[in-house]
Design a protein around this motif. Sequence first.
Motif, PDB file in Angstrom:
ATOM      1  N   LEU A   1       0.821  -1.207   0.000  1.00  0.00           N
ATOM      2  CA  LEU A   1       0.000   0.000   0.000  1.00  0.00           C
ATOM      3  C   LEU A   1       0.857   1.260   0.000  1.00  0.00           C
ATOM      4  O   LEU A   1       0.566   2.228  -0.710  1.00  0.00           O
ATOM      5  CB  LEU A   1      -0.928  -0.003   1.221  1.00  0.00           C
ATOM      6  CG  LEU A   1      -2.060  -1.039   1.194  1.00  0.00           C
ATOM      7  CD1 LEU A   1      -2.671  -1.203   2.571  1.00  0.00           C
ATOM      8  CD2 LEU A   1      -3.131  -0.640   0.176  1.00  0.00           C
ATOM      9  N   MET A   2       1.944   1.249   0.783  1.00  0.00           N
ATOM     10  CA  MET A   2       2.810   2.422   0.856  1.00  0.00           C
ATOM     11  C   MET A   2       3.565   2.652  -0.447  1.00  0.00           C
ATOM     12  O   MET A   2       3.971   3.772  -0.754  1.00  0.00           O
ATOM     13  CB  MET A   2       3.787   2.264   2.028  1.00  0.00           C
ATOM     14  CG  MET A   2       3.095   2.262   3.384  1.00  0.00           C
ATOM     15  SD  MET A   2       4.181   1.831   4.755  1.00  0.00           S
ATOM     16  CE  MET A   2       4.899   3.436   5.121  1.00  0.00           C
ATOM     17  N   ASN A   3       3.733   1.598  -1.225  1.00  0.00           N
ATOM     18  CA  ASN A   3       4.410   1.703  -2.518  1.00  0.00           C
ATOM     19  C   ASN A   3       3.448   1.869  -3.683  1.00  0.00           C
ATOM     20  O   ASN A   3       3.875   1.861  -4.837  1.00  0.00           O
ATOM     21  CB  ASN A   3       5.276   0.457  -2.747  1.00  0.00           C
ATOM     22  CG  ASN A   3       6.618   0.572  -2.080  1.00  0.00           C
ATOM     23  OD1 ASN A   3       7.507   1.228  -2.603  1.00  0.00           O
ATOM     24  ND2 ASN A   3       6.764  -0.032  -0.935  1.00  0.00           N
ATOM     25  N   ASN A   4       2.149   1.982  -3.364  1.00  0.00           N
ATOM     26  CA  ASN A   4       1.134   2.165  -4.404  1.00  0.00           C
ATOM     27  C   ASN A   4       1.144   1.051  -5.450  1.00  0.00           C
ATOM     28  O   ASN A   4       0.968   1.297  -6.647  1.00  0.00           O
ATOM     29  CB  ASN A   4       1.303   3.525  -5.094  1.00  0.00           C
ATOM     30  CG  ASN A   4       1.075   4.682  -4.142  1.00  0.00           C
ATOM     31  OD1 ASN A   4       0.098   4.705  -3.396  1.00  0.00           O
ATOM     32  ND2 ASN A   4       1.986   5.646  -4.152  1.00  0.00           N
ATOM     33  N   LEU A   5       1.384  -0.185  -4.998  1.00  0.00           N
ATOM     34  CA  LEU A   5       1.277  -1.314  -5.910  1.00  0.00           C
ATOM     35  C   LEU A   5      -0.176  -1.515  -6.307  1.00  0.00           C
ATOM     36  O   LEU A   5      -1.095  -1.044  -5.631  1.00  0.00           O
ATOM     37  CB  LEU A   5       1.811  -2.586  -5.245  1.00  0.00           C
ATOM     38  CG  LEU A   5       3.268  -2.592  -4.779  1.00  0.00           C
ATOM     39  CD1 LEU A   5       3.624  -3.967  -4.225  1.00  0.00           C
ATOM     40  CD2 LEU A   5       4.221  -2.197  -5.892  1.00  0.00           C
ATOM     41  N   GLU A   6      -0.394  -2.223  -7.379  1.00  0.00           N
ATOM     42  CA  GLU A   6      -1.753  -2.574  -7.774  1.00  0.00           C
ATOM     43  C   GLU A   6      -2.335  -3.542  -6.732  1.00  0.00           C
ATOM     44  O   GLU A   6      -1.597  -4.334  -6.130  1.00  0.00           O
ATOM     45  CB  GLU A   6      -1.763  -3.227  -9.154  1.00  0.00           C
ATOM     46  CG  GLU A   6      -1.399  -2.268 -10.282  1.00  0.00           C
ATOM     47  CD  GLU A   6      -2.377  -1.123 -10.405  1.00  0.00           C
ATOM     48  OE1 GLU A   6      -3.600  -1.357 -10.284  1.00  0.00           O
ATOM     49  OE2 GLU A   6      -1.922   0.019 -10.612  1.00  0.00           O
ATOM     50  N   PRO A   7      -3.656  -3.497  -6.500  1.00  0.00           N
ATOM     51  CA  PRO A   7      -4.250  -4.331  -5.446  1.00  0.00           C
ATOM     52  C   PRO A   7      -3.904  -5.819  -5.542  1.00  0.00           C
ATOM     53  O   PRO A   7      -3.636  -6.464  -4.524  1.00  0.00           O
ATOM     54  CB  PRO A   7      -5.748  -4.090  -5.613  1.00  0.00           C
ATOM     55  CG  PRO A   7      -5.829  -2.703  -6.164  1.00  0.00           C
ATOM     56  CD  PRO A   7      -4.650  -2.583  -7.091  1.00  0.00           C
ATOM     57  N   GLN A   8      -3.883  -6.372  -6.764  1.00  0.00           N
ATOM     58  CA  GLN A   8      -3.536  -7.789  -6.886  1.00  0.00           C
ATOM     59  C   GLN A   8      -2.094  -8.036  -6.476  1.00  0.00           C
ATOM     60  O   GLN A   8      -1.785  -9.036  -5.811  1.00  0.00           O
ATOM     61  CB  GLN A   8      -3.758  -8.272  -8.314  1.00  0.00           C
ATOM     62  CG  GLN A   8      -3.616  -9.786  -8.489  1.00  0.00           C
ATOM     63  CD  GLN A   8      -4.658 -10.560  -7.695  1.00  0.00           C
ATOM     64  OE1 GLN A   8      -5.850 -10.229  -7.734  1.00  0.00           O
ATOM     65  NE2 GLN A   8      -4.229 -11.598  -6.976  1.00  0.00           N
ATOM     66  N   GLU A   9      -1.203  -7.119  -6.828  1.00  0.00           N
ATOM     67  CA  GLU A   9       0.191  -7.225  -6.400  1.00  0.00           C
ATOM     68  C   GLU A   9       0.304  -7.132  -4.884  1.00  0.00           C
ATOM     69  O   GLU A   9       1.106  -7.840  -4.266  1.00  0.00           O
ATOM     70  CB  GLU A   9       1.023  -6.112  -7.036  1.00  0.00           C
ATOM     71  CG  GLU A   9       1.245  -6.198  -8.516  1.00  0.00           C
ATOM     72  CD  GLU A   9       2.112  -5.048  -8.991  1.00  0.00           C
ATOM     73  OE1 GLU A   9       3.353  -5.202  -9.014  1.00  0.00           O
ATOM     74  OE2 GLU A   9       1.556  -3.978  -9.320  1.00  0.00           O
ATOM     75  N   ILE A  10      -0.500  -6.268  -4.288  1.00  0.00           N
ATOM     76  CA  ILE A  10      -0.442  -6.061  -2.840  1.00  0.00           C
ATOM     77  C   ILE A  10      -0.774  -7.353  -2.099  1.00  0.00           C
ATOM     78  O   ILE A  10      -0.046  -7.760  -1.187  1.00  0.00           O
ATOM     79  CB  ILE A  10      -1.412  -4.937  -2.409  1.00  0.00           C
ATOM     80  CG1 ILE A  10      -0.921  -3.582  -2.915  1.00  0.00           C
ATOM     81  CG2 ILE A  10      -1.556  -4.908  -0.881  1.00  0.00           C
ATOM     82  CD1 ILE A  10      -1.931  -2.455  -2.734  1.00  0.00           C
ATOM     83  N   ILE A  11      -1.855  -8.011  -2.500  1.00  0.00           N
ATOM     84  CA  ILE A  11      -2.256  -9.213  -1.760  1.00  0.00           C
ATOM     85  C   ILE A  11      -1.290 -10.366  -2.036  1.00  0.00           C
ATOM     86  O   ILE A  11      -1.026 -11.184  -1.149  1.00  0.00           O
ATOM     87  CB  ILE A  11      -3.722  -9.600  -2.062  1.00  0.00           C
ATOM     88  CG1 ILE A  11      -4.227 -10.600  -1.018  1.00  0.00           C
ATOM     89  CG2 ILE A  11      -3.897 -10.110  -3.474  1.00  0.00           C
ATOM     90  CD1 ILE A  11      -4.175 -10.114   0.417  1.00  0.00           C
ATOM     91  N   GLU A  12      -0.727 -10.419  -3.237  1.00  0.00           N
ATOM     92  CA  GLU A  12       0.268 -11.457  -3.518  1.00  0.00           C
ATOM     93  C   GLU A  12       1.532 -11.206  -2.689  1.00  0.00           C
ATOM     94  O   GLU A  12       2.142 -12.140  -2.162  1.00  0.00           O
ATOM     95  CB  GLU A  12       0.616 -11.485  -5.009  1.00  0.00           C
ATOM     96  CG  GLU A  12      -0.540 -11.822  -5.939  1.00  0.00           C
ATOM     97  CD  GLU A  12      -1.044 -13.256  -5.836  1.00  0.00           C
ATOM     98  OE1 GLU A  12      -0.517 -14.036  -5.020  1.00  0.00           O
ATOM     99  OE2 GLU A  12      -1.995 -13.593  -6.584  1.00  0.00           O
ATOM    100  N   TRP A  13       1.928  -9.949  -2.577  1.00  0.00           N
ATOM    101  CA  TRP A  13       3.122  -9.589  -1.819  1.00  0.00           C
ATOM    102  C   TRP A  13       2.925  -9.925  -0.335  1.00  0.00           C
ATOM    103  O   TRP A  13       3.790 -10.522   0.300  1.00  0.00           O
ATOM    104  CB  TRP A  13       3.421  -8.105  -2.003  1.00  0.00           C
ATOM    105  CG  TRP A  13       4.727  -7.682  -1.412  1.00  0.00           C
ATOM    106  CD1 TRP A  13       4.973  -7.359  -0.110  1.00  0.00           C
ATOM    107  CD2 TRP A  13       5.978  -7.579  -2.092  1.00  0.00           C
ATOM    108  NE1 TRP A  13       6.297  -7.045   0.065  1.00  0.00           N
ATOM    109  CE2 TRP A  13       6.932  -7.165  -1.133  1.00  0.00           C
ATOM    110  CE3 TRP A  13       6.383  -7.764  -3.414  1.00  0.00           C
ATOM    111  CZ2 TRP A  13       8.266  -6.954  -1.463  1.00  0.00           C
ATOM    112  CZ3 TRP A  13       7.702  -7.553  -3.730  1.00  0.00           C
ATOM    113  CH2 TRP A  13       8.639  -7.160  -2.764  1.00  0.00           C
TER     114      TRP A  13
END
Length: 341
Positions: free
Chosen positions: A292-304
Amino acid sequence: MVENKMKLLTIGELLLRMSTTNGFRFSQTNDFRVQIGGAEANVCVLLSQLGVETEFLTRIPANDLATLAVNELKKYNVNVSNCSFGGERMGLYFVENGNQIRQTQVIYDRSNSSFSTIQKEDVNWQKAFEQATHFHWSGISPAISQKAAEVCKQGILLAHEKGLVISSDFNYRSKLWQYGKKPAEIMPELLQFSRITVADLDAVEIYFGIKTDKKEKDSLRFEKAYLELKKHMPHLETLAMSFRKSEGLTHTYSAMLMNDNVMYESQQHKIHLVTDQIGSGDAFTAGLLYGLMNNLEPQEIIEWATACGVIKQSVPGDFAITGIDEVKHFLKEGVSNRIGR
Protein backbone atom coordinates in the motif's frame (compact mmCIF):
# COMPACT_ATOMS: atom_id res chain seq x y z
CA MET A 1 11.06 1.84 -3.48
CA VAL A 2 9.24 3.63 -0.67
CA GLU A 3 9.40 7.42 -0.76
CA ASN A 4 11.64 8.91 1.91
CA LYS A 5 8.74 10.77 3.51
CA MET A 6 7.02 7.49 4.45
CA LYS A 7 7.44 6.56 8.09
CA LEU A 8 5.46 4.07 10.16
CA LEU A 9 5.10 4.53 13.91
CA THR A 10 3.73 1.77 16.13
CA ILE A 11 3.32 0.95 19.80
CA GLY A 12 3.25 -2.39 21.58
CA GLU A 13 4.93 -4.63 24.10
CA LEU A 14 8.42 -5.91 23.38
CA LEU A 15 8.70 -9.47 24.64
CA LEU A 16 11.24 -12.08 25.56
CA ARG A 17 10.21 -15.27 23.80
CA MET A 18 11.26 -18.47 25.57
CA SER A 19 11.03 -21.50 23.30
CA THR A 20 11.54 -25.12 24.21
CA THR A 21 14.24 -26.81 22.13
CA ASN A 22 14.40 -30.05 20.16
CA GLY A 23 10.65 -30.52 20.13
CA PHE A 24 10.38 -30.98 23.90
CA ARG A 25 7.14 -30.22 25.73
CA PHE A 26 6.99 -27.72 28.58
CA SER A 27 6.83 -30.58 31.07
CA GLN A 28 9.96 -32.19 29.60
CA THR A 29 12.30 -29.33 28.84
CA ASN A 30 15.30 -28.27 30.89
CA ASP A 31 16.30 -25.28 28.75
CA PHE A 32 14.77 -22.49 26.66
CA ARG A 33 16.01 -20.54 23.68
CA VAL A 34 15.62 -16.79 24.23
CA GLN A 35 14.42 -14.68 21.30
CA ILE A 36 12.76 -11.29 20.94
CA GLY A 37 9.27 -10.71 19.62
CA GLY A 38 5.93 -8.97 19.80
CA ALA A 39 3.34 -8.42 17.09
CA GLU A 40 3.98 -4.73 16.46
CA ALA A 41 7.76 -5.09 16.68
CA ASN A 42 7.55 -7.94 14.17
CA VAL A 43 5.81 -5.64 11.70
CA CYS A 44 8.49 -2.98 12.15
CA VAL A 45 11.35 -5.43 11.66
CA LEU A 46 10.08 -6.71 8.31
CA LEU A 47 9.07 -3.29 7.02
CA SER A 48 12.50 -1.94 7.92
CA GLN A 49 14.13 -4.73 5.91
CA LEU A 50 11.89 -3.79 2.99
CA GLY A 51 13.12 -0.21 3.07
CA VAL A 52 10.40 1.50 5.11
CA GLU A 53 11.41 3.84 7.94
CA THR A 54 9.90 2.54 11.17
CA GLU A 55 9.73 3.56 14.81
CA PHE A 56 8.64 1.37 17.71
CA LEU A 57 7.28 2.75 20.98
CA THR A 58 7.10 0.77 24.19
CA ARG A 59 7.88 0.94 27.91
CA ILE A 60 10.63 -1.29 29.21
CA PRO A 61 12.56 -1.72 32.46
CA ALA A 62 16.02 -0.22 32.81
CA ASN A 63 17.92 -3.51 32.85
CA ASP A 64 20.09 -5.68 30.64
CA LEU A 65 17.21 -7.83 29.40
CA ALA A 66 15.57 -4.72 27.98
CA THR A 67 18.90 -3.77 26.41
CA LEU A 68 19.04 -7.20 24.76
CA ALA A 69 15.55 -6.69 23.35
CA VAL A 70 15.97 -3.18 21.97
CA ASN A 71 19.36 -4.06 20.50
CA GLU A 72 17.62 -6.71 18.39
CA LEU A 73 15.35 -4.04 16.94
CA LYS A 74 18.28 -1.70 16.35
CA LYS A 75 19.98 -4.48 14.40
CA TYR A 76 17.18 -4.21 11.84
CA ASN A 77 17.24 -0.39 11.79
CA VAL A 78 14.05 0.06 13.79
CA ASN A 79 14.08 3.42 15.61
CA VAL A 80 13.63 2.93 19.37
CA SER A 81 14.82 6.37 20.48
CA ASN A 82 11.49 7.39 22.03
CA CYS A 83 10.92 4.26 24.12
CA SER A 84 10.32 5.01 27.80
CA PHE A 85 11.82 3.29 30.82
CA GLY A 86 9.97 2.23 33.93
CA GLY A 87 8.52 -0.74 35.72
CA GLU A 88 10.42 -3.77 36.85
CA ARG A 89 10.13 -6.53 34.28
CA MET A 90 9.92 -7.48 30.64
CA GLY A 91 6.87 -9.30 29.41
CA LEU A 92 7.52 -12.97 28.64
CA TYR A 93 5.90 -15.63 26.58
CA PHE A 94 6.78 -19.29 26.42
CA VAL A 95 6.43 -21.45 23.31
CA GLU A 96 6.13 -25.22 23.07
CA ASN A 97 6.59 -25.95 19.39
CA GLY A 98 4.05 -28.33 17.94
CA ASN A 99 4.29 -30.55 14.89
CA GLN A 100 1.97 -32.19 12.40
CA ILE A 101 0.24 -34.09 15.21
CA ARG A 102 -0.18 -31.60 18.06
CA GLN A 103 -0.53 -27.84 18.02
CA THR A 104 1.95 -25.27 19.28
CA GLN A 105 1.23 -24.07 22.83
CA VAL A 106 1.80 -20.58 24.24
CA ILE A 107 1.92 -19.48 27.88
CA TYR A 108 1.96 -15.74 28.62
CA ASP A 109 3.70 -14.13 31.59
CA ARG A 110 2.89 -10.46 31.05
CA SER A 111 1.03 -9.40 34.19
CA ASN A 112 2.57 -6.36 35.87
CA SER A 113 5.16 -5.99 33.11
CA SER A 114 6.58 -2.57 32.32
CA PHE A 115 4.24 -2.19 29.36
CA SER A 116 1.13 -3.41 31.17
CA THR A 117 1.63 -0.68 33.79
CA ILE A 118 2.32 2.08 31.24
CA GLN A 119 0.86 5.54 31.95
CA LYS A 120 -0.28 8.18 29.47
CA GLU A 121 2.55 10.49 30.50
CA ASP A 122 5.12 7.78 29.66
CA VAL A 123 4.76 8.41 25.92
CA ASN A 124 5.88 11.62 24.25
CA TRP A 125 3.42 11.33 21.39
CA GLN A 126 4.10 14.74 19.90
CA LYS A 127 7.80 13.95 19.49
CA ALA A 128 7.15 10.43 18.27
CA PHE A 129 4.69 11.60 15.62
CA GLU A 130 7.22 13.99 14.06
CA GLN A 131 7.77 12.87 10.44
CA ALA A 132 5.34 9.93 10.84
CA THR A 133 2.90 9.30 8.00
CA HIS A 134 1.40 6.02 9.22
CA PHE A 135 0.37 4.73 12.64
CA HIS A 136 -0.07 1.00 13.25
CA TRP A 137 -1.43 -0.80 16.30
CA SER A 138 -2.85 -4.22 17.14
CA GLY A 139 -5.52 -5.67 19.39
CA ILE A 140 -2.86 -7.18 21.61
CA SER A 141 -2.03 -3.88 23.33
CA PRO A 142 -5.60 -3.12 24.53
CA ALA A 143 -5.88 -6.72 25.73
CA ILE A 144 -2.93 -6.48 28.11
CA SER A 145 -4.33 -3.96 30.61
CA GLN A 146 -6.71 -1.05 30.99
CA LYS A 147 -3.74 1.31 31.13
CA ALA A 148 -2.26 -0.06 27.92
CA ALA A 149 -5.67 0.30 26.25
CA GLU A 150 -5.86 3.95 27.33
CA VAL A 151 -2.38 4.71 25.98
CA CYS A 152 -3.22 2.97 22.71
CA LYS A 153 -6.39 5.07 22.44
CA GLN A 154 -4.35 8.20 23.11
CA GLY A 155 -2.08 7.40 20.18
CA ILE A 156 -4.95 6.52 17.84
CA LEU A 157 -6.82 9.75 18.57
CA LEU A 158 -3.73 11.89 18.00
CA ALA A 159 -2.87 10.03 14.80
CA HIS A 160 -6.42 10.64 13.57
CA GLU A 161 -6.21 14.31 14.54
CA LYS A 162 -2.97 14.66 12.58
CA GLY A 163 -4.42 12.94 9.53
CA LEU A 164 -2.07 9.94 9.54
CA VAL A 165 -2.98 6.70 7.81
CA ILE A 166 -4.08 4.41 10.66
CA SER A 167 -3.72 0.66 10.27
CA SER A 168 -4.66 -2.07 12.71
CA ASP A 169 -4.57 -5.80 13.25
CA PHE A 170 -7.50 -7.33 15.16
CA ASN A 171 -5.10 -9.86 16.77
CA TYR A 172 -7.53 -11.40 19.25
CA ARG A 173 -5.74 -13.32 22.04
CA SER A 174 -8.22 -14.93 24.42
CA LYS A 175 -5.57 -15.60 27.09
CA LEU A 176 -4.71 -11.90 27.43
CA TRP A 177 -8.11 -10.37 28.23
CA GLN A 178 -7.87 -10.77 31.99
CA TYR A 179 -8.53 -7.31 33.48
CA GLY A 180 -12.32 -7.41 33.61
CA LYS A 181 -13.21 -5.95 30.24
CA LYS A 182 -14.58 -7.85 27.27
CA PRO A 183 -13.04 -7.18 23.85
CA ALA A 184 -16.38 -5.92 22.51
CA GLU A 185 -16.33 -3.20 25.19
CA ILE A 186 -12.94 -1.85 24.11
CA MET A 187 -12.09 -2.67 20.52
CA PRO A 188 -14.92 -1.09 18.44
CA GLU A 189 -14.16 2.40 19.74
CA LEU A 190 -10.48 2.01 18.85
CA LEU A 191 -10.99 0.35 15.48
CA GLN A 192 -13.37 3.01 14.15
CA PHE A 193 -10.44 5.18 13.02
CA SER A 194 -8.63 2.52 10.98
CA ARG A 195 -8.25 3.03 7.24
CA ILE A 196 -6.45 -0.31 6.83
CA THR A 197 -7.07 -3.41 8.91
CA VAL A 198 -6.11 -7.07 9.05
CA ALA A 199 -8.58 -9.42 10.70
CA ASP A 200 -9.89 -12.94 10.86
CA LEU A 201 -13.51 -14.02 10.83
CA ASP A 202 -13.51 -15.20 14.45
CA ALA A 203 -12.20 -11.87 15.75
CA VAL A 204 -14.73 -9.97 13.62
CA GLU A 205 -17.50 -11.85 15.42
CA ILE A 206 -15.94 -11.41 18.88
CA TYR A 207 -15.36 -7.67 18.53
CA PHE A 208 -18.46 -6.64 16.59
CA GLY A 209 -20.88 -9.58 16.76
CA ILE A 210 -20.69 -9.96 12.97
CA LYS A 211 -21.48 -13.58 12.13
CA THR A 212 -20.88 -15.33 8.85
CA ASP A 213 -22.09 -18.72 7.69
CA LYS A 214 -19.28 -21.28 8.02
CA LYS A 215 -20.94 -23.34 5.31
CA GLU A 216 -20.41 -20.59 2.75
CA LYS A 217 -17.27 -20.04 0.68
CA ASP A 218 -14.54 -18.04 2.37
CA SER A 219 -14.86 -15.34 -0.28
CA LEU A 220 -18.53 -14.78 0.49
CA ARG A 221 -17.89 -14.68 4.22
CA PHE A 222 -15.00 -12.29 3.70
CA GLU A 223 -17.02 -9.91 1.55
CA LYS A 224 -19.90 -9.93 4.04
CA ALA A 225 -17.50 -9.19 6.91
CA TYR A 226 -16.09 -6.22 4.99
CA LEU A 227 -19.50 -4.74 4.24
CA GLU A 228 -20.62 -5.16 7.84
CA LEU A 229 -17.37 -3.79 9.26
CA LYS A 230 -17.75 -0.61 7.21
CA LYS A 231 -20.89 0.14 9.22
CA HIS A 232 -18.75 0.21 12.37
CA MET A 233 -15.50 1.49 10.86
CA PRO A 234 -16.43 4.51 8.73
CA HIS A 235 -12.86 5.19 7.56
CA LEU A 236 -12.21 1.60 6.44
CA GLU A 237 -10.88 1.30 2.90
CA THR A 238 -8.76 -1.83 2.99
CA LEU A 239 -9.43 -5.16 4.71
CA ALA A 240 -7.15 -8.18 4.38
CA MET A 241 -7.35 -11.71 5.74
CA SER A 242 -5.10 -14.72 5.41
CA PHE A 243 -6.51 -18.24 5.33
CA ARG A 244 -4.77 -21.43 6.39
CA LYS A 245 -6.09 -24.94 5.78
CA SER A 246 -4.56 -28.35 6.43
CA GLU A 247 -4.50 -31.11 3.87
CA GLY A 248 -2.87 -34.05 5.60
CA LEU A 249 0.71 -32.98 6.32
CA THR A 250 0.48 -30.01 3.98
CA HIS A 251 -0.75 -26.51 4.83
CA THR A 252 -2.36 -24.31 2.20
CA TYR A 253 -2.00 -20.58 2.70
CA SER A 254 -3.79 -17.84 0.79
CA ALA A 255 -5.34 -14.44 1.39
CA MET A 256 -8.05 -12.03 0.32
CA LEU A 257 -8.14 -8.26 0.02
CA MET A 258 -10.99 -5.80 -0.16
CA ASN A 259 -9.72 -2.48 -1.44
CA ASP A 260 -12.16 0.33 -2.25
CA ASN A 261 -15.03 -2.18 -2.37
CA VAL A 262 -13.31 -4.53 -4.85
CA MET A 263 -12.19 -8.03 -3.81
CA TYR A 264 -8.90 -9.65 -4.77
CA GLU A 265 -7.65 -13.16 -4.00
CA SER A 266 -4.06 -14.35 -3.86
CA GLN A 267 -2.81 -17.56 -5.34
CA GLN A 268 -2.83 -20.53 -2.98
CA HIS A 269 0.53 -21.70 -1.65
CA LYS A 270 1.23 -25.22 -0.44
CA ILE A 271 3.58 -25.40 2.55
CA HIS A 272 4.95 -28.88 3.18
CA LEU A 273 7.07 -27.95 6.19
CA VAL A 274 6.32 -25.21 8.72
CA THR A 275 9.42 -24.20 10.67
CA ASP A 276 7.68 -21.58 12.82
CA GLN A 277 4.14 -20.32 12.32
CA ILE A 278 4.29 -17.59 14.97
CA GLY A 279 4.72 -14.15 13.42
CA SER A 280 3.37 -15.14 10.00
CA GLY A 281 0.35 -12.89 10.49
CA ASP A 282 2.61 -9.96 11.36
CA ALA A 283 4.71 -10.64 8.26
CA PHE A 284 1.50 -10.69 6.22
CA THR A 285 0.52 -7.33 7.72
CA ALA A 286 3.94 -5.85 6.98
CA GLY A 287 3.76 -7.07 3.38
CA LEU A 288 0.31 -5.54 3.02
CA LEU A 289 1.50 -2.18 4.36
CA TYR A 290 4.56 -2.29 2.11
CA GLY A 291 2.38 -2.79 -0.94
CA LEU A 292 0.00 0.00 0.00
CA MET A 293 2.81 2.42 0.86
CA ASN A 294 4.41 1.70 -2.52
CA ASN A 295 1.13 2.16 -4.40
CA LEU A 296 1.28 -1.31 -5.91
CA GLU A 297 -1.75 -2.57 -7.77
CA PRO A 298 -4.25 -4.33 -5.45
CA GLN A 299 -3.54 -7.79 -6.89
CA GLU A 300 0.19 -7.23 -6.40
CA ILE A 301 -0.44 -6.06 -2.84
CA ILE A 302 -2.26 -9.21 -1.76
CA GLU A 303 0.27 -11.46 -3.52
CA TRP A 304 3.12 -9.59 -1.82
CA ALA A 305 1.49 -9.81 1.63
CA THR A 306 0.82 -13.53 1.19
CA ALA A 307 4.39 -14.19 0.09
CA CYS A 308 5.71 -12.47 3.21
CA GLY A 309 3.41 -14.61 5.36
CA VAL A 310 4.61 -17.80 3.69
CA ILE A 311 8.31 -16.95 3.86
CA LYS A 312 8.06 -16.18 7.58
CA GLN A 313 6.96 -19.76 8.23
CA SER A 314 10.39 -20.94 7.09
CA VAL A 315 12.17 -18.78 9.69
CA PRO A 316 12.47 -19.63 13.41
CA GLY A 317 11.58 -16.93 15.90
CA ASP A 318 9.10 -14.05 15.74
CA PHE A 319 10.83 -11.98 13.07
CA ALA A 320 10.50 -12.52 9.33
CA ILE A 321 14.12 -12.30 8.25
CA THR A 322 13.85 -11.61 4.53
CA GLY A 323 14.16 -8.81 1.99
CA ILE A 324 12.80 -7.41 -1.23
CA ASP A 325 14.85 -9.62 -3.54
CA GLU A 326 13.86 -12.83 -1.77
CA VAL A 327 10.17 -11.90 -1.77
CA LYS A 328 10.32 -11.05 -5.48
CA HIS A 329 12.07 -14.37 -6.17
CA PHE A 330 9.37 -16.22 -4.25
CA LEU A 331 6.63 -14.44 -6.18
CA LYS A 332 8.29 -15.48 -9.43
CA GLU A 333 9.44 -19.00 -8.60
CA GLY A 334 7.26 -20.10 -5.66
CA VAL A 335 8.34 -22.59 -3.00
CA SER A 336 11.83 -23.95 -3.71
CA ASN A 337 14.27 -26.39 -2.14
CA ARG A 338 17.08 -25.50 -4.55
CA ILE A 339 20.38 -24.04 -3.45
CA GLY A 340 20.97 -20.39 -4.36
CA ARG A 341 24.56 -20.19 -5.59
